[in-house]
Write a protein that holds these residues in place. Structure first.
Motif, PDB file in Angstrom:
ATOM      1  N   UNK A  87      39.549  28.450  31.681  1.00  0.00           N
ATOM      2  CA  UNK A  87      40.872  27.867  31.431  1.00  0.00           C
ATOM      3  C   UNK A  87      41.979  28.876  31.720  1.00  0.00           C
ATOM      4  N   UNK A  88      41.774  30.121  31.331  1.00  0.00           N
ATOM      5  CA  UNK A  88      42.769  31.164  31.590  1.00  0.00           C
ATOM      6  C   UNK A  88      42.950  31.372  33.090  1.00  0.00           C
ATOM      7  N   UNK A  89      41.830  31.476  33.813  1.00  0.00           N
ATOM      8  CA  UNK A  89      41.904  31.691  35.260  1.00  0.00           C
ATOM      9  C   UNK A  89      42.561  30.501  35.960  1.00  0.00           C
ATOM     10  N   UNK A  90      42.182  29.297  35.546  1.00  0.00           N
ATOM     11  CA  UNK A  90      42.745  28.097  36.168  1.00  0.00           C
ATOM     12  C   UNK A  90      44.204  27.898  35.796  1.00  0.00           C
ATOM     13  N   UNK A  91      44.626  28.531  34.694  1.00  0.00           N
ATOM     14  CA  UNK A  91      46.019  28.461  34.271  1.00  0.00           C
ATOM     15  C   UNK A  91      46.877  29.560  34.845  1.00  0.00           C
ATOM     16  N   UNK A  92      46.291  30.394  35.702  1.00  0.00           N
ATOM     17  CA  UNK A  92      47.084  31.397  36.393  1.00  0.00           C
ATOM     18  C   UNK A  92      46.905  32.826  35.949  1.00  0.00           C
ATOM     19  N   UNK A  93      46.079  33.090  34.934  1.00  0.00           N
ATOM     20  CA  UNK A  93      45.829  34.470  34.514  1.00  0.00           C
ATOM     21  C   UNK A  93      44.930  35.136  35.560  1.00  0.00           C
ATOM     22  N   UNK A  94      45.308  36.290  36.026  1.00  0.00           N
ATOM     23  CA  UNK A  94      44.670  36.915  37.190  1.00  0.00           C
ATOM     24  C   UNK A  94      43.381  37.641  36.831  1.00  0.00           C
ATOM     25  N   UNK A  95      42.335  36.897  36.529  1.00  0.00           N
ATOM     26  CA  UNK A  95      41.066  37.516  36.151  1.00  0.00           C
ATOM     27  C   UNK A  95      40.349  38.159  37.329  1.00  0.00           C
ATOM     28  N   UNK A  96      40.803  37.903  38.548  1.00  0.00           N
ATOM     29  CA  UNK A  96      40.232  38.595  39.711  1.00  0.00           C
ATOM     30  C   UNK A  96      40.679  40.053  39.754  1.00  0.00           C
ATOM     31  N   UNK A  97      41.723  40.372  39.016  1.00  0.00           N
ATOM     32  CA  UNK A  97      42.214  41.752  38.910  1.00  0.00           C
ATOM     33  C   UNK A  97      41.416  42.451  37.813  1.00  0.00           C
ATOM     34  N   UNK A  98      40.643  43.490  38.152  1.00  0.00           N
ATOM     35  CA  UNK A  98      39.784  44.141  37.144  1.00  0.00           C
ATOM     36  C   UNK A  98      40.538  44.645  35.922  1.00  0.00           C
ATOM     37  N   UNK A  99      41.748  45.137  36.121  1.00  0.00           N
ATOM     38  CA  UNK A  99      42.523  45.649  34.990  1.00  0.00           C
ATOM     39  C   UNK A  99      42.886  44.518  34.031  1.00  0.00           C
ATOM     40  N   UNK A 100      43.373  43.398  34.591  1.00  0.00           N
ATOM     41  CA  UNK A 100      43.700  42.233  33.765  1.00  0.00           C
ATOM     42  C   UNK A 100      42.448  41.697  33.096  1.00  0.00           C
ATOM     43  N   UNK A 101      41.361  41.581  33.869  1.00  0.00           N
ATOM     44  CA  UNK A 101      40.118  41.032  33.337  1.00  0.00           C
ATOM     45  C   UNK A 101      39.600  41.855  32.166  1.00  0.00           C
ATOM     46  N   UNK A 102      39.625  43.180  32.303  1.00  0.00           N
ATOM     47  CA  UNK A 102      39.131  44.042  31.218  1.00  0.00           C
ATOM     48  C   UNK A 102      39.957  43.848  29.957  1.00  0.00           C
ATOM     49  N   UNK A 103      41.273  43.755  30.114  1.00  0.00           N
ATOM     50  CA  UNK A 103      42.152  43.592  28.947  1.00  0.00           C
ATOM     51  C   UNK A 103      41.913  42.245  28.272  1.00  0.00           C
ATOM     52  N   UNK A 104      41.770  41.195  29.081  1.00  0.00           N
ATOM     53  CA  UNK A 104      41.543  39.850  28.520  1.00  0.00           C
ATOM     54  C   UNK A 104      40.183  39.783  27.836  1.00  0.00           C
ATOM     55  N   UNK A 105      39.149  40.332  28.478  1.00  0.00           N
ATOM     56  CA  UNK A 105      37.812  40.309  27.884  1.00  0.00           C
ATOM     57  C   UNK A 105      37.789  41.055  26.547  1.00  0.00           C
ATOM     58  N   UNK A 106      38.500  42.170  26.478  1.00  0.00           N
ATOM     59  CA  UNK A 106      38.564  42.925  25.227  1.00  0.00           C
ATOM     60  C   UNK A 106      39.212  42.093  24.125  1.00  0.00           C
ATOM     61  N   UNK A 107      40.283  41.376  24.483  1.00  0.00           N
ATOM     62  CA  UNK A 107      40.972  40.536  23.502  1.00  0.00           C
ATOM     63  C   UNK A 107      40.077  39.388  23.042  1.00  0.00           C
TER      64      UNK A 107
END
Length: 349
Positions: A316-336
């Protein structure tokens, strides 16, 4: 205000739903991945619930509970990923689309609807590329390739998998042994003790009689017993779990080929989930591990990192525009996400 905050306002929420036969779970988060609401309800499978409409009611009950805990309304949801058991054919997807439009007019319009097998893929690779192998009440396998290709097992599965498969094969072994058509097995004594039945005939009667027969949940409740008997070395039980592990590996190989993962080169993320595969010392998981290299030599296994509903939330986050393809963004989101999940028992089967 940063560009990320502008693209994803603080008021926007994201919703992930994972619906199976044993339960439906829903998580609501902010754009950062912080989970602010969780809900749980019953069977959300339109094939497994008493009626399809009951499945819809259960899914919406989990959604409402998650939003209520978040203190939010439907209109605040920016994107929702429904990962639902029983979405096996285009008309199943169409049924859900129509039902959601009818029950939630004007809201939850930015949504994707896929089989629940897809839920766990991002639990291994935040980009959403890889294979999910689920052994829960039944089996589910789904994959997303590097070019976005999708494939899931659905009704292509020709073998009993998950707890249902373990139970049915165990009953078969016990009944054949009783008739002298199969070898004696420790499963007989173990299942009679588990169900409190005095004889194999009484067990067969309870499982198959016209009135007051065993429920589906009661039938599959012996899966852990079958696994324990296999772990103790009973030949019939060992063959049951080995066969299931072999079939899961074979279908995972099909998923890799159908989505281009096998041809892409490089490692292939394979995420395991479901009570049968996640149980401590699971002999089915051990059998899968032994078979998988033959079918996916580059497989990289992920087991137990996040629950599948968290993967649906990441979708849902990725489809809503959160850039999970970016490793830095992905790491921060996964931690949260990881740090704000509800207690493990809330999501347990």
């Amino acid at each position: 205000m940063t560009r990320e905050q502008t693209a994803h306002p603080a008021s926007a929420l994201y919703l992930g739903v994972d619906a199976g036969n044993s339960k439906t779970a829903a998580l609501v988060s902010t754009a950062s991945g912080e989970v602010v609401g969780a809900g749980r309800s019953g069977c959300g499978d339109i094939y497994g619930a008493p009626t399809p409409e009951v499945a819809v009611s259960e899914v919406l009950a989990a959604v409402r509970a998650a939003l209520a805990q978040a203190g939010a309304e439907f209109r605040t949801v920016r994107s929702v990923a429904f990962r639902l058991a029983g979405v096996d054919w285009p008309e199943d997807q169409g049924y859900w689309d129509t039902a959601l439009t009818r029950h939630c007019p004007g809201v939850l319009t930015r949504r994707s609807i896929l089989n629940d097998g897809y839920a766990a893929i991002r639990c291994g690779d935040a980009r959403g590329v890889g294979i999910s192998v689920t052994g829960g009440t039944s089996g589910a396998i789904a994959a997303r390739g590097p070019g976005g290709e999708l494939w899931d097992m659905g009704w292509w599965g020709q073998y009993g998998m998950g707890a249902t498969g373990l139970a049915n094969e165990a009953f078969r072994a016990v009944f054949l042994a009783e008739l002298g058509l199969g070898r004696p097995t420790a499963l007989t004594e173990a299942l009679l003790a588990h169900y409190g039945k005095p004889t194999v005939a009484a067990l067969n009667h309870w499982l198959t009689r016209r009135e007051a027969r065993a429920s589906g949940r009661e039938r599959t409740s012996c899966a852990r017993v079958v696994a324990a008997v296999a772990a103790a070395g009973d030949p019939a039980a060992v063959e049951i779990v080995r066969a299931q592990g072999r079939h899961l590996a074979q279908y995972a190989g099909v998923a890799a080929r159908r989505t281009g993962l096998a041809q892409a080169g490089g490692p292939v993320s394979v995420v395991l989930s479901g009570s049968v595969l996640m149980a401590e010392g699971s002999p089915v998981a051990e059998a899968l591990f032994a078979e998988l290299p033959e079918h996916i030599p580059a497989a990289v296994l992920h087991r137990g990192s996040l629950p599948p509903v968290a993967g649906a939330l990441l979708d849902a986050l990725a489809e809503g525009g959160v850039a999970l393809a970016d490793p830095v963004v992905a790491d921060a989101v996964l931690e949260k996400v990881t740090g704000s999940l509800p207690p493990r028992e809330f999501l347990a089967t």
